[in-house]
Design an enzyme around this catalytic site. Sequence first.
Site, short mmCIF file in Angstrom:
data_model
loop_
_atom_site.label_atom_id
_atom_site.label_comp_id
_atom_site.label_asym_id
_atom_site.label_seq_id
_atom_site.Cartn_x
_atom_site.Cartn_y
_atom_site.Cartn_z
N LYS A 191 2.90 1.64 5.98
CA LYS A 191 4.25 2.10 5.65
C LYS A 191 5.10 0.85 5.40
O LYS A 191 6.09 0.58 6.08
CB LYS A 191 4.77 2.94 6.84
CG LYS A 191 6.08 3.65 6.60
CD LYS A 191 5.99 4.81 5.65
CE LYS A 191 7.36 5.42 5.42
NZ LYS A 191 7.40 6.31 4.24
N ASP A 247 -4.88 8.41 13.68
CA ASP A 247 -5.02 9.58 14.54
C ASP A 247 -4.67 10.84 13.75
O ASP A 247 -5.41 11.83 13.72
CB ASP A 247 -4.06 9.40 15.74
CG ASP A 247 -4.25 10.44 16.81
OD1 ASP A 247 -5.22 11.22 16.71
OD2 ASP A 247 -3.42 10.49 17.74
N ASP A 251 -7.49 13.65 11.79
CA ASP A 251 -7.51 15.08 12.12
C ASP A 251 -7.30 15.92 10.86
O ASP A 251 -7.95 16.95 10.67
CB ASP A 251 -6.42 15.42 13.15
CG ASP A 251 -6.96 15.35 14.57
OD1 ASP A 251 -8.07 14.80 14.75
OD2 ASP A 251 -6.29 15.84 15.50
#
Length: 358
Positions: A191, A247, A251
């Site tokens: 980012k 993370d 997922d």
Amino acid sequence: MTKNIAVIRGDGIGPEIVDQALKVLDKIAELYRHTFNYTDVDMGGCAIDKWGDPLPEEMLQKCVESDSVLLGAVGGNKWNDVPGHMRPEKGLLRLRAGMGVYSNNRPAKIWPQLSDASPLKKSIVDQGIDFIIVRELIGGIYFGEHKTEEVDGVPTAVDILSYDEKEIERIGRIGFETARKRNKKLCSVEKSNVLDSSRLWKKVMHRLAEEYPDVELSDMLVDNCAMQIVKNPAQFDVVVTENMFGDILSDEASMITGSIGMIPSSSLGATTCGLYEPIHGSAPDIAGQDIANPVGTILSAAMMLRYSFDMAAEADAIEKAVSDYLDAGYRTADIMSKGMKKVGCSECGEIITGMIRK
Ligand code: NAD
């Protein structure tokens, strides 16, 4: 080649699924003339019951001294009420820390035979989805300072996100090395339009790229990446990113494949000794019934051969056998569909083992 593998069967379906992966490894050893020595390690609830500790020190030592570790899963309702430091999952955290594994690598692959299980549109799935997310595991905001205090009478929470160059470089290398063993495309996700830590991340990745001229490096902002994973996942080969972004994205990526029982993972550090396990938990609801899907564990064993033992042909042979098994219409209960042949956990292991060819 001789390799020593620490084997953690763990709890719930762990013992059932690990046994199938060992059948597969034994077949590989026979066909390719390797010797795999297995050392049993107690971890999780079973270790609490036996030793009063989810990972006794001598068990951790067995793992650290091995060439790699194969894990089923740990945990279960029986140990829900034990004190926090004694929970089965604490054993896993101690294992990761003790082995010094700082990267978690999760493939997101849709087997064409199971494309109906994906929540994505067929037109997207048909483009072929097969990528790996390399996630930094022991740094970033999860390991920074956390505090909540009153500032001018207002409760205020602070979480610090910090990465130093060395931490970024070591995970970056895993990303480049992984890409080298695949299709040589690495997407670095950050980012950098907002965060200093991401600007440093990007700078280090580009410096490393000079050492890996055979790997094509691209950059992507994390918000865009979250969109691209559902819009055009076929564009990715290897994605490397920091802890919290990884993370969330891993997922998301595992959901698009639609079958939790099929997904392997690896965790690696500075040495080739890695931790290999399916991404799912111990599934206590189906434990002991011989109906669990062992493919995630079998593919974890294949990852061990590819990434820790440099046995690419052997890993290919296992993945080809899994594909042939699916082509032949065999399905465990979790991925069963009309017209397919339902098999149990051990039968699945036997069929895949029987289909392995050199
Ligand atoms: P889970 O992944 O164990 O199960 C979620 C659902 O998926 C269940 O319905 C289960 O039956 C099904 N499932 C999972 N693996 C399957 C397989 N191989 N074949 C067929 N179906 C499968 O998640 P949960 O229920 O949230 O957790 C159960 C226990 O596992 C908890 O104690 C949790 O802490 C632990 N856990 C351990 C690990 C690990 O060891 N790495 C990871 C996650 C959860």
